[in-house]
Design a protein around this motif. Structure first.
Motif, mmCIF file in Angstrom:
data_model
loop_
_atom_site.group_PDB
_atom_site.id
_atom_site.type_symbol
_atom_site.label_atom_id
_atom_site.label_comp_id
_atom_site.label_asym_id
_atom_site.label_seq_id
_atom_site.Cartn_x
_atom_site.Cartn_y
_atom_site.Cartn_z
ATOM 1 N N PRO A 110 -0.495 -2.070 17.330
ATOM 2 C CA PRO A 110 0.760 -1.601 16.774
ATOM 3 C C PRO A 110 1.373 -0.393 17.507
ATOM 4 C CG PRO A 110 -1.091 -0.925 15.376
ATOM 5 C CD PRO A 110 -1.620 -1.875 16.385
ATOM 6 N N HIS A 111 2.712 -0.308 17.382
ATOM 7 C CA HIS A 111 3.425 0.898 17.800
ATOM 8 C C HIS A 111 3.095 1.932 16.740
ATOM 9 C CE1 HIS A 111 7.586 3.058 17.925
ATOM 10 N NE2 HIS A 111 6.777 3.603 18.806
ATOM 11 N N MET A 112 2.209 2.860 17.070
ATOM 12 C CA MET A 112 1.725 3.816 16.070
ATOM 13 C C MET A 112 1.899 5.229 16.563
ATOM 14 S SD MET A 112 -2.089 4.203 14.526
ATOM 15 C CE MET A 112 -2.080 2.729 13.513
ATOM 16 N N GLY A 138 0.807 -1.215 0.000
ATOM 17 C CA GLY A 138 0.000 0.000 0.000
ATOM 18 C C GLY A 138 0.840 1.264 0.000
ATOM 19 N N ASN A 139 0.243 2.319 -0.464
ATOM 20 C CA ASN A 139 0.772 3.674 -0.307
ATOM 21 C C ASN A 139 2.236 3.872 -0.690
ATOM 22 O OD1 ASN A 139 0.299 6.305 0.110
ATOM 23 N ND2 ASN A 139 -0.145 6.159 2.289
ATOM 24 N N TYR A 184 7.850 9.020 12.430
ATOM 25 C CA TYR A 184 6.542 8.350 12.470
ATOM 26 C C TYR A 184 6.631 6.843 12.210
ATOM 27 C CZ TYR A 184 1.568 7.579 11.813
ATOM 28 O OH TYR A 184 0.276 7.124 11.939
ATOM 29 N N VAL A 212 4.168 -1.067 2.965
ATOM 30 C CA VAL A 212 3.155 -1.179 4.003
ATOM 31 C C VAL A 212 2.459 -2.461 3.622
ATOM 32 C CG1 VAL A 212 1.023 -0.263 4.931
ATOM 33 C CG2 VAL A 212 2.804 1.300 4.191
ATOM 34 N N ARG A 267 3.024 5.452 -3.295
ATOM 35 C CA ARG A 267 3.086 6.776 -3.906
ATOM 36 C C ARG A 267 3.563 7.858 -2.942
ATOM 37 N NH1 ARG A 267 -1.782 7.594 -7.481
ATOM 38 N NH2 ARG A 267 -0.673 6.002 -8.631
ATOM 39 N N VAL A 319 4.605 2.949 12.279
ATOM 40 C CA VAL A 319 3.390 2.123 12.341
ATOM 41 C C VAL A 319 3.826 0.686 12.118
ATOM 42 C CG1 VAL A 319 1.105 1.641 11.436
ATOM 43 C CG2 VAL A 319 2.026 3.928 11.193
ATOM 44 N N GLU A 364 9.040 9.350 4.769
ATOM 45 C CA GLU A 364 8.160 10.133 3.878
ATOM 46 C C GLU A 364 6.995 10.765 4.620
ATOM 47 O OE1 GLU A 364 8.243 6.900 4.158
ATOM 48 O OE2 GLU A 364 6.317 5.967 3.702
ATOM 49 N N LYS A 365 6.771 10.332 5.878
ATOM 50 C CA LYS A 365 5.659 10.872 6.674
ATOM 51 C C LYS A 365 6.175 11.509 7.950
ATOM 52 C CE LYS A 365 2.239 9.790 4.122
ATOM 53 N NZ LYS A 365 1.253 10.798 3.687
ATOM 54 N N HIS A 380 5.909 11.058 -3.657
ATOM 55 C CA HIS A 380 5.576 12.458 -3.337
ATOM 56 C C HIS A 380 6.684 13.115 -2.515
ATOM 57 C CE1 HIS A 380 1.729 12.087 -5.097
ATOM 58 N NE2 HIS A 380 1.117 11.480 -4.109
#
Lengths: 250, 194
Positions: free
Chosen positions: B113-115, B11-12, B138, B47, B14, B140, B178-179, B18
């Motif tokens: 989860p460790h989020m 997932g994700n 960050y 992910v 992209r 997850v 990226e986040k 970006h």
């Protein structure tokens, strides 16, 4: 140490950020991408974008908007509103959303959670629950808090966790809009009953409410809308206040 | 700069693209072995879940391709885990660049989860200058690589674990640069500058 998260929530209608109370007297307040980037710059840890559009055209605009948000934002963001099928969630994931928030559709079709979590992972699924405390129990409501259901907050949150929710976003309808503080007692119970993070929503009016929701409510994150939109509590001030009160924040 | 992001059933992906665009780099998302081999930098994002992802990579022989790359390679999140020897997630044999296991967080009062945002400690290597000590990034994840000789940054959640790793030309982060706001951008930029 894992930081407590501050999450501004933006309501989106027809691709624009709006402010309003209970969907009435809604006014446009600007570009969601710019506002989101401003919050991120100020220290927001995550953002939530809720699509309050009821039209098909609005939904298309929202998916386009999610793509633009993903291009510009360097922090995680959750999107919600009108996710009724796995394919709706898939479109938002492809557009760049980190998580989807699912509310009424999960109550009507709990199996939707298993399917979305199975397809995209638990970390992608936030289950939003609107509940009202009345007659000694917390009743879950759907359709933006308009329709009561036969579900009870704690058992529904637990079921959502078992079905694959990665986080629970709990809004107390008794506290929402009051600015008298979060539903700390219910949040504490929720947080202790669940093994997944809990996001508190509804009732933020001053900085102390955030201290309370983290210390007494045991929340992992706190969401608010109007106090940030109207700049009643700027995020940098809130964060330094939390630091002074020994809350671990970024 | 010619950057390839390995395309697979995760997932994700992209969002990594970006993030690179925000640094002025246009990457190609591809599973073409020739394009990946020829790129100056390769990013292996992720992910998802170990079993199906490893099966997907093996089917296309991308596992061998990744292990044989000689340019700087950056694995992210599940990417880092799959670059290890073995994962407890579905008892999965992985690519084996880092001779380390991937374990599940044990049951604990802290949530899994460790989020969320957590801080970096014990930094080493080109991606992690001392100025990033204590920076929040960050995360997850529900599985982790224990702290080890390949750790390039350590985070403490339930146990001390590898927030980042490095061995030769292979770099990896358990968190999502990226986040991860400003620090994340700096780490990605350091990877591009290698």
């Amino acid at each position: 140490m894992l930081a407590k998260r501050i999450i501004p929530c933006l309501d989106i209608r027809n691709g624009m950020t709006v402010k309003g109370i209970n969907f009435e007297n809604v006014v446009d307040v600007g570009d969601p991408v710019e506002l989101g980037a401003k919050y991120a710059q100020e220290g927001a840890d995550e953002l939530v974008y809720l699509d309050i559009t009821a039209t098909h055209e609005g939904r298309k605009l929202f998916a386009d908007l999610v793509g633009r948000i993903a291009e510009h934002l360097n922090i995680p963001f959750t999107v919600g509103g009108g996710i009724n099928h796995v394919s709706d969630a898939g479109i938002l994931l492809s557009a760049g959303a980190d998580k989807v928030s699912i509310n009424s559709s999960a109550v009507r079709d709990p199996d939707l959670l298993d399917r979305i979590a199975g397809g995209f992972g638990n970390q992608f699924v936030v289950v939003a629950i609107d509940a009202q405390f009345k007659d000694e129990k917390w009743t879950v409501f759907v359709n933006g808090g308009r329709i009561p259901t036969d579900k009870e907050l704690f058992s529904w949150a637990h079921e959502a966790q078992e079905r694959g929710a990665g986080e629970i976003l709990f809004t107390s309808m008794n506290h929402d809009g009051t600015k008298d503080g979060y539903a700390c007692e219910a949040l504490k119970t929720l947080s202790e009953k669940l093994s997944i993070p809990v996001i508190a929503s509804g009732g933020a009016g001053k900085e102390d409410h955030f201290v309370e929701v983290f210390q007494e409510g045991k929340a992992d994150a706190a969401l608010a809308a109007s106090i940030f939109h109207y700049n009643e509590i700027p995020i940098p001030e809130l964060k330094s206040y939390l630091k002074q009160n020994h809350i671990n924040i970024r | 700069m010619d950057v390839a992001i390995i395309k697979y059933n995760a997932g994700n992906i992209r969002s990594v693209d970006h993030a690179l665009k925000r640094l002025g780099v246009s990457a190609e998302i591809t599973d073409d072995p020739d394009r990946i081999k020829a790129a100056e930098r390769v990013i292996f994002p992720g992910v998802g879940e170990a079993v199906s992802t490893m099966a997907y990579l093996r089917e296309r022989e991308l596992d061998k391709l990744i292990a044989g790359l000689t340019q700087p390679v950056l694995g992210i999140c599940l990417g880092q885990q799959l670059m290890c020897q073995w994962s407890e997630e579905g008892d999965t044999s992985c690519i084996g660049i880092f001779d380390q296991p991937v374990k599940q967080f044990p049951a604990h009062e802290l949530k899994v989860p460790h989020m969320g945002w957590n801080s970096l400690d014990r930094l080493s290597g080109e991606l992690f200058p001392e100025s990033l000590l204590g920076s929040y990034v960050y995360f997850v994840h529900s599985y982790y690589v224990p702290e080890c000789e390949d750790s390039a940054a350590v985070c403490n959640y339930i146990v001390p674990f590898s927030a980042a790793m490095q061995k030769g030309n292979f770099y990896a982060t358990q968190f999502h640069p990226e986040k991860s706001g400003g620090p994340g951008q700096e780490i990605l930029s350091n990877f591009l500058k290698l």
